[in-house]
Design an enzyme around this catalytic site. Structure first.
Site, mmCIF file in Angstrom:
data_model
loop_
_atom_site.group_PDB
_atom_site.id
_atom_site.type_symbol
_atom_site.label_atom_id
_atom_site.label_comp_id
_atom_site.label_asym_id
_atom_site.label_seq_id
_atom_site.Cartn_x
_atom_site.Cartn_y
_atom_site.Cartn_z
ATOM 1 N N LYS A 1 95.096 32.504 66.479
ATOM 2 C CA LYS A 1 95.128 33.906 66.058
ATOM 3 C C LYS A 1 94.168 34.735 66.901
ATOM 4 C CE LYS A 1 92.673 35.627 62.762
ATOM 5 N NZ LYS A 1 92.028 35.943 61.462
ATOM 6 N N ASP B 1 97.828 36.651 61.162
ATOM 7 C CA ASP B 1 96.764 36.716 60.164
ATOM 8 C C ASP B 1 97.408 36.690 58.788
ATOM 9 O OD1 ASP B 1 97.839 39.235 59.785
ATOM 10 O OD2 ASP B 1 95.933 40.304 59.983
#
Length: 268
Positions: free
Chosen positions: A152, A170
């Site tokens: 991420k 996320d």
């Protein structure tokens, strides 16, 4: 939560009039229909959020990398309050690598989990100095080898600091991808792969921004504002939240900076 309803905003017109674009459950959709619906959702979100962007302030790849690590379990707004002081004091990877831990912890304390974050920042800065001459590498495989950096964070840096397309999974992105029926997985790597396959690679970074914007402002975790959602007619999860337009409109958040003394998590 509101009871799921078959009546959707604009159900008789626009996207919902096309059965291939209607928000049918993923199991009943052809692959072609799923791709068409997903890309239609992205276009509508682009109209709703024409200014979608990374909400972390940064001037270079190092600043974005560190800010993204600090953003875990807190808001971008709060991180943006901390980083000007942090980067003024420690402007380079070498400066961060040599930072006094107690001083670093004091600067980032308001972001929460500051001891763990300080360890990650010190570790990644030292790794940058030792392995990459103090520069942030523009490669996923190198980034994920840095302490505290996962896919991420790496994709945030690649997409926004280097212009290399990446999907940022996320909590907001994952939640919306599942609600939209783009994936059923809770595994971020699987979500990244399955959602990425629905879109052209060049659109991945902006897609991430739009879903995150929408998740923060409208499609909330506990009570999404379904009645004020621009993609309600395309969403299999319509009815999960408030469907009355006036009530839903009150749930939409216009995110603004909070006072530095406000409790963590104010903006959700």
């Amino acid at each position: 939560m509101a009871t799921r309803s078959s009546t959707r905003p604009g159900a008789a017109t626009g996207a919902a009039a096309d059965p291939a674009l209607a928000g049918a459950p993923r199991s009943s959709e052809s692959r072609t229909a799923l791709v068409r619906r997903a890309r239609r959702i992205d276009r509508l979100l682009a109209e709703r959020y024409p200014d979608a962007h990374c909400e972390l302030d940064f001037a270079n790849p190092l600043q974005l990398l560190v800010a993204t690590v600090l953003s875990a379990q807190t808001t971008d707004v709060r991180v943006n309050m901390v980083t000007p002081v942090l980067f003024a004091r420690f402007p380079t990877a070498a400066d961060l690598a040599a930072a006094d831990r107690a001083e670093l912890e004091t600067i980032i304390q308001s972001t929460g989990f500051f001891r763990q974050k300080a360890q990650s920042v010190l570790g990644l800065a030292q790794a940058l100095v030792e392995r990459h001459g103090g520069e942030v590498p523009p490669r996923l495989d190198d980034l994920v080898q840095l302490p505290g950096v996962g896919r991420k964070t790496a994709n945030v840096v690649l997409g926004n600091a280097f212009g290399i397309p990446g999907i940022t999974v996320d909590t907001h992105f994952g939640r919306l991808a599942r609600r939209f029926g783009w994936t059923a997985s809770e595994d971020p790597v699987v979500v990244e792969s399955e959602v990425g396959a629905l879109f052209e690679k060049k659109s991945w970074t902006m897609l991430s921004h739009r879903l995150i914007f929408h998740g923060r402002r409208t499609c909330h975790s506990r009570k999404p504002a379904c009645g004020a959602c621009p993609v309600a007619t395309l969403c299999p999860a319509y009815g999960t939240g408030e469907t009355d337009p006036e009530k839903a409109a009150k749930l939409v958040k216009d995110l603004v900076p909070v006072d530095a003394a406000a409790p963590l998590g104010t903006l959700g």
